[in-house]
Design an enzyme around this catalytic site. Structure first.
Site, PDB file in Angstrom:
ATOM      1  N   CYS A  10      -0.114  -0.098   3.366  1.00 28.14           N
ATOM      2  CA  CYS A  10      -0.773   0.556   4.508  1.00 28.14           C
ATOM      3  C   CYS A  10      -2.281   0.353   4.435  1.00 28.14           C
ATOM      4  CB  CYS A  10      -0.427   2.037   4.518  1.00 28.14           C
ATOM      5  SG  CYS A  10       1.344   2.307   4.802  1.00 28.14           S
ATOM      6  N   ASP A  11      -2.909   0.425   5.582  1.00 31.51           N
ATOM      7  CA  ASP A  11      -4.323   0.112   5.713  1.00 31.51           C
ATOM      8  C   ASP A  11      -5.138   1.386   5.929  1.00 31.51           C
ATOM      9  OD1 ASP A  11      -4.077   0.864   8.437  1.00 31.51           O
ATOM     10  OD2 ASP A  11      -3.629  -1.181   9.053  1.00 31.51           O
ATOM     11  N   PRO A  12      -6.448   1.254   6.106  1.00 27.56           N
ATOM     12  CA  PRO A  12      -7.278   2.450   6.275  1.00 27.56           C
ATOM     13  C   PRO A  12      -6.903   3.303   7.494  1.00 27.56           C
ATOM     14  CG  PRO A  12      -8.662   0.622   5.632  1.00 27.56           C
ATOM     15  CD  PRO A  12      -7.295   0.049   5.900  1.00 27.56           C
TER      16      PRO A  12
END
Lengths: 143, 143, 143, 143
Positions: D18-20
């Site tokens: 997952c990303d920011p």
């Protein structure tokens, strides 16, 4: 007398995790350590890692690993996690990776620190590990 | 008197390298160490890493890292590489990561071993680091 | 008469991006598309991608790619970005990847949608692309 | 009458995927497609993907995906694989991703081509898909 044991996470080595030498690209081992920690939270610690990080952060501050033998695509591996040391706000996790013939492939350690999270996001200052979590984690200290 | 220095690799932290906490996911640091080593081969060691691995392998056998301060998406970072120890068939590389304000963000060490490669692929038995390569690498030992 | 051109991002293919077949593992191409978009924001759009995502999100909703020829470790590649279509809240980005002999290696398209972000985080409902950004992006529409 | 069905691969979304924005970084979907194909080989096609690539290559030459709804860290997802089209040397695989409430999250297609491999490594010229493999694959064509 309390029962103590390590946590076991099993997985298959994937094509995209291997490099042109045909073996696991070493940064991937640390991804596996994190994945194993997440599986441990879900299975054993009364709250998932996703739930945990809404209440506090748990970043790695220090890590090391020893790669004993190459691991190839398609191998089934066992990743064992144990708690090597419990501090007030940090925990030292130990990992060992075996293949299905019980041959030791790699080992590593990750020290994680419990940090505060508020509405602004993660605050990188340490807090005490919540009591209920410490108690659950202690079951995985191996003497 | 030979001039000695560290090798500098500069890059920007990417979105896909950061996690839901908004900071670099720690296995990524090891990817950066490897990338920096590849850039060092290309720029300084008379053969590219791609050429090197047609003649010998250079896998990591041991590594460690300390994460001092979180690094966020979009930051420009400097990664310094130096040779901390030269053995007959292995080399210990040291890495330090700074932001543009010269603040130390992380550091690490990777021990790589030179191994044989033949038509069957990589043979995981050690060989001596070729002389020309050892000489080039020595320029990056920092006393 | 406004000048129109594509944006060019250059990079070296890394060891960890290649698979046991010795060529780029195909999910990595999409990572390169995103990296190129980030570099485009920084260089050309008056705000960095890091700054952008404090004001709005810009997720991919649709993508495709064609892989023409394998790309090997150590190759230098040019990634071209152009705007293929500007909508009110979405933009279709086109990417082409060439090696240094100008041979076409791969191409792709990514449709991104501008979404709202508030204190609770990203809200996955579309908003209009801000005017200043649309104007900057339009410079990269290629007829 | 032969029974036809899709292949199901289940997994948990990991922190590092997952990303920011707190949701899956989109190149990761293609990694999941590949992982699902590997699991399909192992479970259903009489030879593992690791064994397969000693006899022939199976690279993606074209792919596309639609991301309908964001997927968050910790979610359990079901990835369905089916054979959408069987050619002489290529196969079009279709993927759909659902969460545990049966909500469609994403879908995609990957066209893979069977290529020759010899002692020099992969040769990027097409060969016919071996008969036994074609027969196994056909069980997953969904009308």
């Amino acid at each position: 007398m309390s029962e103590r044991s390590c946590f076991l996470h099993t997985r298959t080595v994937r094509f995209g995790e291997c490099d042109p030498a045909g073996v696991v690209y070493y940064p991937v081992f640390f991804n596996w350590f994190h994945e194993t920690m997440e599986a441990w939270f879900e299975a054993e610690l009364q709250l998932s890692y996703a739930e945990a990080i809404e209440r506090f952060g748990f970043p790695a501050v220090e890590t090391s690993a020893q790669f004993r033998r190459p691991i190839s695509m398609g191998e089934k591996i066992d990743i064992q996690l144990r708690v090597e040391k419990m501090g007030r706000s940090s925990v030292l996790l130990g990992f060992t990776i075996f293949d299905k013939q019980q041959e030791l492939k790699a080992s590593g350690q990750v020290r994680c620190v419990c940090i505060q999270v508020d509405q602004e996001g993660f605050q990188f200052s340490a807090m005490e590990i919540p009591d209920f979590l410490r108690e659950e984690m202690k079951r995985f200290t191996v003497l």
